[in-house]
Every structure is written in structure tokens, then in C-alpha cells.
Design an enzyme around this catalytic site. Structure first.
Site, short mmCIF file in Angstrom:
data_model
loop_
_atom_site.label_atom_id
_atom_site.label_comp_id
_atom_site.label_asym_id
_atom_site.label_seq_id
_atom_site.Cartn_x
_atom_site.Cartn_y
_atom_site.Cartn_z
N LYS A 176 0.83 -1.21 0.00
CA LYS A 176 0.00 0.00 0.00
C LYS A 176 0.86 1.26 0.00
O LYS A 176 0.57 2.22 -0.70
CB LYS A 176 -0.93 -0.01 1.21
N GLN A 236 -4.61 -1.15 9.73
CA GLN A 236 -4.52 -2.49 9.16
C GLN A 236 -5.16 -3.52 10.10
O GLN A 236 -4.81 -3.63 11.27
CB GLN A 236 -3.05 -2.86 8.91
N ASP A 278 -11.09 3.38 4.21
CA ASP A 278 -11.51 1.99 4.07
C ASP A 278 -13.02 1.85 4.27
O ASP A 278 -13.56 0.74 4.18
CB ASP A 278 -10.77 1.10 5.06
#
Length: 297
Positions: free
Chosen positions: A50, A94, A117
């Protein structure tokens, strides 16, 4: 006649090219912060990829790596600080987190305007209500892949196997936004095989290796495989493993019109959509016009 393998890498490359072009047209440089807690090898790989993709798109990457024994309070303090930092446009924590840390509590500390996200309660609420907002990356990637094969999803029968808040539920809502008719199936669904055979578009997001067999698929259907499962691979040597999806690809490709492989399908799209969300978040926060180079999907 066999179906097509949907090239998620190539489609993601197109999305990323659009993001990079959009970044060049902005008056400033967006910044994405990724927070990693612990030393899980898979998570470390994801975070590194990422970060690399963020830099390649012309944005600033901020990686925050914390030890596995970080307390929940310490992590929430970090997320709160990033939420208040005017130089940070997007924040991704994460997952999964260590078991002693509550994921809902951490996500609650994240500024919804930086929730690239799409996992906060406010982001989920906007999705349910059909209001503009940041959408979860993997489900968005599923819709984009499906639309490369069937640009107009109006009236399509979509079956999503899996009801998680990360993929299953938001994917169902995103397909509904495309005017598809959606069924959410799961482990308690009666006659799951026959439910799947009624799908024009079948999305497998259940986390069970190769559960979806060829005879679960209606001839000519589009199959999107979200699963990533590590299984033994004795053909590679003792103790070796390999990644497989939730779909038995070799069987599915003989029946379906198109199948996204795993790996190589949804995974690349997830990162591409994360970059896209970061640009959208930066524009919304800073009052910038969304560049026309950014495909709105």
C-alpha cells in the site's frame, strides 16, 4: 468453451493510472497514513504494498508501525492524533488487530472524513442511506470488476456469499446501488448450491478454500472471487503452501462467462480503490474540485 479470466491486475492498473493523473491535477499532495500493530507477516506485506502504491500515485505515504503489545488506549491516541492532523487526508488501520484491542473502539476514534476503508459507523450509515461518502475498497473493487464484464447491472441477479461487515454486506448494498437484485447467502442458507446457480453475478466472500464448485455456477454467469486462503501445497515440496480463492477456479472457468482469479483479481483492485478513496477524501476535506481524470466508477 471456457470462460474468461478477469484480469484484476490490468483493471487495477487503469484505476491507478487515473488516480495518478488526478493527483497531478490537484493543488496539493494528498497523504495516506497506514497504521500497523504487531508483526503479522501478511499484514506487513499488505502495508508495504500500500505504501509503495501510494508513492507511485504521487501521494505521500506515512507508515506507523507499533509493537504487538501496544495497548488499546495507546492505539486510540495515535488514531485520534492522525484524525486531528491537517496534513493527513486518509487513515487506514490495518486489520486484524491483536486480540486485546477492540477494533470497533479503534474505528470509533477515526475521523469519518479520513476513513478511506469505509469502515466507520458513519461511513456504513451513509452507504445504507445512499448518501455520498467513502465506500469500502474491496466491495467497490468487486463492482468494478463485474462492470467490466457487464457494464449495466440493472436487473442482474446478484448472489453474495458472506455477510461480513468488511465485504459481504457492503458489497450487497453497492450492487443494489447499481439497480441489481441482490441475495445475501451464508452458512445458514438453505440449499446454498441452488441459490448460487440462480446468480447472473456470484460474489464469493466466505473464507473457505474452493468452496464454490463448478456445478454451483449458472452457465454464462460472472464470478467474483474475494477469498484468499492459504492451503498446503505438497506438490511444491514438504511444508509448502499456496493461495487459493473461495472458488474452484479450474471448474468455474469451464462454466462461467468470466471468473476473477485469486490471487490476481480482487486484491489488486482493493489497493487501487484505496488510492482513489484517498484522493476523494483529500478533495472533500480541503475543498478541492474532484479532477475529471478520476473515474467515479
Amino acid at each position: 468453451m471456457t470462460g474468461r479470466s478477469i484480469d484484476g491486475k490490468a483493471i487495477a492498473a487503469g484505476v491507478r493510472a487515473g488516480v495518478a493523473a488526478a493527483v497531478k491535477a490537484l493543488p496539493g499532495q494528498p497523504a495516506l497514513a497506514v497504521v500497523l500493530v504487531g508483526d503479522d507477516p501478511a499484514s506487513q506485506v499488505y502495508v508495504a504494498s500500500k505504501g509503495k502504491a501510494t508513492i507511485e500515485a504521487g501521494m505521500r505515504s506515512v507508515e506507523i508501525k507499533l509493537p504487538a503489545d501496544t495497548t488499546e488506549a495507546e492505539l486510540i491516541a495515535r488514531v485520534t492524533a492522525l484524525s486531528a492532523d491537517p496534513e493527513i487526508d486518509g487513515i487506514l488501520v490495518q486489520l486484524p488487530l491483536p486480540k486485546h484491542i477492540s477494533e470497533p473502539n479503534v474505528l470509533a476514534a477515526l475521523d469519518p472524513l479520513k476513513d478511506v476503508d469505509g469502515l466507520t459507523e458513519r461511513s456504513a450509515g451513509k452507504l445504507v442511506l445512499g448518501k455520498p461518502g467513502l465506500r469500502p475498497c474491496t466491495p467497490v473493487g468487486c463492482v468494478i470488476l463485474a462492470k467490466t464484464e457487464r457494464p449495466d447491472l440493472t436487473g442482474a441477479n446478484v448472489v453474495v456469499i458472506g455477510r461480513s461487515i468488511l465485504v459481504g454486506k457492503p458489497a450487497a448494498l453497492l450492487f443494489l446501488e447499481q439497480n441489481a437484485s441482490v441475495t445475501i447467502a451464508h452458512s445458514k442458507t438453505r440449499d446454498l448450491k441452488m441459490v448460487c446457480r440462480g446468480a447472473d453475478i456470484l460474489v464469493a466472500a466466505v473464507g473457505r478454500p474452493e468452496m464454490v464448485r463448478g456445478d454451483w455456477i449458472r452457465p454464462g454467469a460472472i464470478v467474483i472471487d474475494v477469498g484468499t486462503n492459504r492451503v498446503p501445497a505438497p506438490e511444491k515440496g514438504e511444508g509448502k503452501t499456496k493461495l487459493v480463492g473461495d472458488v474452484a477456479f479450474a471448474e468455474a472457468i469451464q462454466v462461467a462467462a468470466a471468473v476473477s482469479p485469486s490471487p490476481g483479481g480482487v486484491g489488486p483492485m482493493t489497493i487501487a480503490c484505496l488510492l482513489r478513496n484517498t484522493v476523494l477524501a483529500a478533495c472533500a476535506r480541503r475543498g478541492w474540485a474532484v479532477p475529471e481524470q478520476l473515474d467515479q466508477g
